[in-house]
Design a protein around this motif. Structure first.
Motif, PDB file in Angstrom:
ATOM      1  N   GLY A 195       0.818  -1.211   0.000  1.00 37.15           N
ATOM      2  CA  GLY A 195       0.000   0.000   0.000  1.00 37.15           C
ATOM      3  C   GLY A 195       0.849   1.257   0.000  1.00 37.15           C
ATOM      4  N   GLU A 196       1.961   1.216   0.743  1.00 38.42           N
ATOM      5  CA  GLU A 196       2.876   2.355   0.740  1.00 38.42           C
ATOM      6  C   GLU A 196       3.594   2.470  -0.601  1.00 38.42           C
ATOM      7  N   LYS A 197       3.812   1.335  -1.270  1.00 37.25           N
ATOM      8  CA  LYS A 197       4.402   1.395  -2.601  1.00 37.25           C
ATOM      9  C   LYS A 197       3.481   2.116  -3.569  1.00 37.25           C
ATOM     10  N   GLU A 198       2.191   1.783  -3.522  1.00 37.49           N
ATOM     11  CA  GLU A 198       1.238   2.416  -4.432  1.00 37.49           C
ATOM     12  C   GLU A 198       1.056   3.892  -4.100  1.00 37.49           C
ATOM     13  N   ALA A 199       1.137   4.219  -2.799  1.00 38.96           N
ATOM     14  CA  ALA A 199       0.973   5.628  -2.409  1.00 38.96           C
ATOM     15  C   ALA A 199       2.243   6.438  -2.620  1.00 38.96           C
ATOM     16  N   GLN A 204      10.088   7.603   0.597  1.00 35.86           N
ATOM     17  CA  GLN A 204      10.556   8.496   1.648  1.00 35.86           C
ATOM     18  C   GLN A 204      11.196   7.709   2.789  1.00 35.86           C
ATOM     19  N   MET A 205      10.665   6.529   3.079  1.00 39.43           N
ATOM     20  CA  MET A 205      11.230   5.700   4.137  1.00 39.43           C
ATOM     21  C   MET A 205      12.567   5.096   3.707  1.00 39.43           C
ATOM     22  N   ASN A 206      12.696   4.794   2.438  1.00 42.99           N
ATOM     23  CA  ASN A 206      13.917   4.144   1.956  1.00 42.99           C
ATOM     24  C   ASN A 206      15.146   5.055   2.043  1.00 42.99           C
ATOM     25  N   VAL A 207      14.958   6.361   1.991  1.00 43.49           N
ATOM     26  CA  VAL A 207      16.101   7.285   2.025  1.00 43.49           C
ATOM     27  C   VAL A 207      16.454   7.716   3.446  1.00 43.49           C
ATOM     28  N   SER A 275       5.401  -8.038  -3.859  1.00 43.14           N
ATOM     29  CA  SER A 275       4.253  -7.633  -4.677  1.00 43.14           C
ATOM     30  C   SER A 275       4.365  -6.170  -5.060  1.00 43.14           C
ATOM     31  N   ASP A 276       3.816  -5.856  -6.207  1.00 41.17           N
ATOM     32  CA  ASP A 276       3.825  -4.472  -6.695  1.00 41.17           C
ATOM     33  C   ASP A 276       2.481  -3.788  -6.538  1.00 41.17           C
ATOM     34  N   THR A 277       1.405  -4.574  -6.445  1.00 35.80           N
ATOM     35  CA  THR A 277       0.069  -3.998  -6.298  1.00 35.80           C
ATOM     36  C   THR A 277      -0.695  -4.749  -5.208  1.00 35.80           C
ATOM     37  N   MET A 278      -1.716  -4.106  -4.675  1.00 32.86           N
ATOM     38  CA  MET A 278      -2.540  -4.747  -3.657  1.00 32.86           C
ATOM     39  C   MET A 278      -3.258  -5.968  -4.214  1.00 32.86           C
TER      40      MET A 278
END
Length: 364
Positions: A195-199, A204-207, A275-278
């Protein structure tokens, strides 16, 4: 750092208008509804009788069948053909045919041949109907034969252990703990990272300098709290609604729940990481959830499975949890009784938790 991330996760759950309601009402609905409908005891079998003797003794057999709580008496038919027509029109599930001279056979010390015909389209219902009716007929013949010969009827003594009233809810309720936790602690984490990937917030968390271990722990801990809440609700409802309480130490139930929650929440994060999508995450989770559920022994005894299917229970954490929680909840077992299930669950949970950390791709 971990405290801040946990605060973020809790705020995300609270700000979602659906999730808090789901967490509260889902276990309540499951515990209040499923124990009534997930009952595999075969009842309400529709039976009709063809009495070709029409004697006092044959009518006593008919009345005994009619009085059984397992049957719905569909009346008496004149011929066997009429009774079969009722089965063909789905108005009856079984037919009992009392032969001519039924009473004379008993008087002379012979065993009359009573025909039992059952609709076996549903194999389980057909076999159980035959077994129930055979038991009633055999008992009736045994009592009548003994009275004719002036002998005392043979008596049997049985001892029912752990569930003396043969209440199927006692068997199903502890297993429903696993069902609720699997769905809540499995699907919700599976939709978290994706869900954070889609949003787009995952970038921001990765950096940030947050380590992978801290990030995954912040994702897992809220679902452990949810698991504790779910088990508490289930235990309270089991006592308040059904009058069924845990016979063993409660801390073992909570410990088993924590291990299962760790496995499924970690498994959900693993699926989310890949996964890339929900939609993709939901389909992957559903595939594994159905397999783990059906092969766990929740509904059917694992020993009844084919040998190749039974071998899968050795790598199914749901099987270990259900076996252990029934041992503690129903039989009152202690830690020694479930030590190997506990060890297996701890191993699966540790392995899946490690996989969740390793599979998370963080840009450094």
């Amino acid at each position: 750092m971990l405290h801040s991330l946990l605060q973020k996760e809790i705020l995300q759950i609270r700000r979602n208008p659906f999730l808090p309601r789901l967490i509260i009402f889902f276990p309540i609905v499951i515990m209040c509804v499923l124990p009534w409908i997930m009952n595999q005891e075969v009842k309400n079998i529709r039976v009709c009788v063809v009495d070709n003797d029409r004697s006092t003794r044959s009518q006593q057999l008919v009345h005994r069948i009619e009085a059984s709580r397992y049957f719905i008496f569909s009346g008496q038919k004149t011929t066997y053909r009429q009774a079969l027509n009722d089965i063909e029109r789905s108005k009856a599930d079984a037919v009992v045919v009392v032969p001519p001279h039924y009473s004379r056979y008993i008087t002379n010390g012979h065993q009359p041949q009573v025909l039992i015909a059952a609709n076996a389209v549903n194999g389980t219902k057909g076999s159980m109907a035959t077994a129930y009716l055979s038991q009633i007929v055999s008992e009736e013949l045994r009592v009548k034969s003994s009275s004719v010969r002036s002998l005392a009827p043979l008596t049997f003594h049985s001892s029912i252990l752990y569930n003396k009233h043969l209440n199927y809810k006692v068997f199903m309720i502890p297993a429903l703990f696993a069902l609720v936790m699997m769905l809540m602690c499995g699907f919700l984490p599976a939709l978290n990272i994706v869900g954070e990937k889609e949003a787009g917030t995952i970038e921001q968390m990765n950096v940030t300098p947050v380590s992978k271990w801290t990030f995954i722990m912040a994702k897992l801990i809220p679902y452990w709290v949810i698991a504790l809440f779910i088990v508490t609700v289930c235990l309270v409802l089991s006592w308040a609604v059904y009058g069924i309480t845990c016979q063993g130490p409660l801390w073992l139930i909570y410990l088993l729940a924590m291990l299962l929650a760790l496995f499924f929440s970690s498994f959900g994060l693993v699926v989310s990481n890949y996964s890339d999508t929900m939609q993709q995450a939901i389909f992957v989770m559903w595939f594994f959830v159905v397999c783990l559920l059906l092969l766990s022994g929740l509904f059917t005894p694992t020993r009844s499975m084919p040998h190749w299917a039974y071998l899968t229970t050795y790598v199914n954490p749901m099987h270990y949890f259900i076996d252990a929680v029934r041992t503690v909840f129903v039989r009152g077992g202690n830690f020694n009784n479930i030590a190997h299930q506990m060890l297996a669950l701890a191993g699966f949970a540790t392995l899946m938790g490690t996989w969740a950390i390793v599979s998370y791709k963080k840009n450094s």
